[in-house]
Scaffold this motif. Structure first.
Motif, PDB file in Angstrom:
ATOM      1  N   TYR A  72      36.865  44.740  36.320  1.00  0.00           N
ATOM      2  CA  TYR A  72      37.773  45.606  37.078  1.00  0.00           C
ATOM      3  C   TYR A  72      39.069  44.874  37.419  1.00  0.00           C
ATOM      4  N   ILE A  73      38.961  43.618  37.809  1.00  0.00           N
ATOM      5  CA  ILE A  73      40.160  42.844  38.147  1.00  0.00           C
ATOM      6  C   ILE A  73      41.049  42.690  36.924  1.00  0.00           C
ATOM      7  N   LYS A  74      40.453  42.327  35.792  1.00  0.00           N
ATOM      8  CA  LYS A  74      41.232  42.133  34.566  1.00  0.00           C
ATOM      9  C   LYS A  74      41.972  43.409  34.166  1.00  0.00           C
ATOM     10  N   ALA A  75      41.355  44.565  34.427  1.00  0.00           N
ATOM     11  CA  ALA A  75      41.959  45.845  34.059  1.00  0.00           C
ATOM     12  C   ALA A  75      42.910  46.362  35.138  1.00  0.00           C
ATOM     13  N   GLY A  76      43.068  45.610  36.224  1.00  0.00           N
ATOM     14  CA  GLY A  76      43.966  46.038  37.289  1.00  0.00           C
ATOM     15  C   GLY A  76      43.367  47.120  38.180  1.00  0.00           C
ATOM     16  N   ARG A  77      42.073  47.283  38.106  1.00  0.00           N
ATOM     17  CA  ARG A  77      41.383  48.297  38.915  1.00  0.00           C
ATOM     18  C   ARG A  77      40.815  47.612  40.169  1.00  0.00           C
ATOM     19  N   PHE A  78      41.760  47.221  41.031  1.00  0.00           N
ATOM     20  CA  PHE A  78      41.433  46.372  42.164  1.00  0.00           C
ATOM     21  C   PHE A  78      40.573  47.069  43.212  1.00  0.00           C
ATOM     22  N   SER A  79      40.813  48.337  43.470  1.00  0.00           N
ATOM     23  CA  SER A  79      40.002  49.021  44.486  1.00  0.00           C
ATOM     24  C   SER A  79      38.544  49.112  44.037  1.00  0.00           C
TER      25      SER A  79
END
Length: 105
Positions: A72-79
């Motif tokens: 998720y972090i790598k994909a920018g899906r921080f929430s």
């Protein structure tokens, strides 16, 4: 015992196709092999597949949670990464230093 090493190599090489072929052999494998497969999906940006596999895993460990959080972090899906971290804590799993570094970075 071999699957985790082979899948880790696929992840490092970003060889999604080979990882996908190995997936069929891992379906009935243990949590370590499934976590390695999860790492391939997450690192290759196939988060829908990673999320599906993660949800199907009857047993998850800190490494499994870290793999999905890292994806998720790598994909920018921080929430979604933070939500997953909170769920991990709710499951009474304590994050290791790698998990914390991934979140804080």
């Amino acid at each position: 015992m071999t699957f985790p090493f082979v899948l880790k190599a696929c992840a490092r090489l970003s060889d999604f196709q080979l990882g996908l072929k190995i997936h069929t052999h891992v379906l009935k494998a243990d949590v370590f092999a499934k976590t390695s497969l999860l790492c391939i999906y997450a690192r290759c940006g196939c988060l829908n597949e990673a999320h599906r596999l993660f949800n199907e895993m009857p047993t998850r460990n800190v490494v499994s949670w870290t793999a999905i959080i890292s994806g998720y972090i790598k994909a920018g899906r921080f929430s979604e990464a933070v939500d997953s971290f909170k769920k991990m804590l709710e499951m009474e799993l304590m994050p290791d230093s790698f998990t914390l570094v991934r979140l804080l970075s």
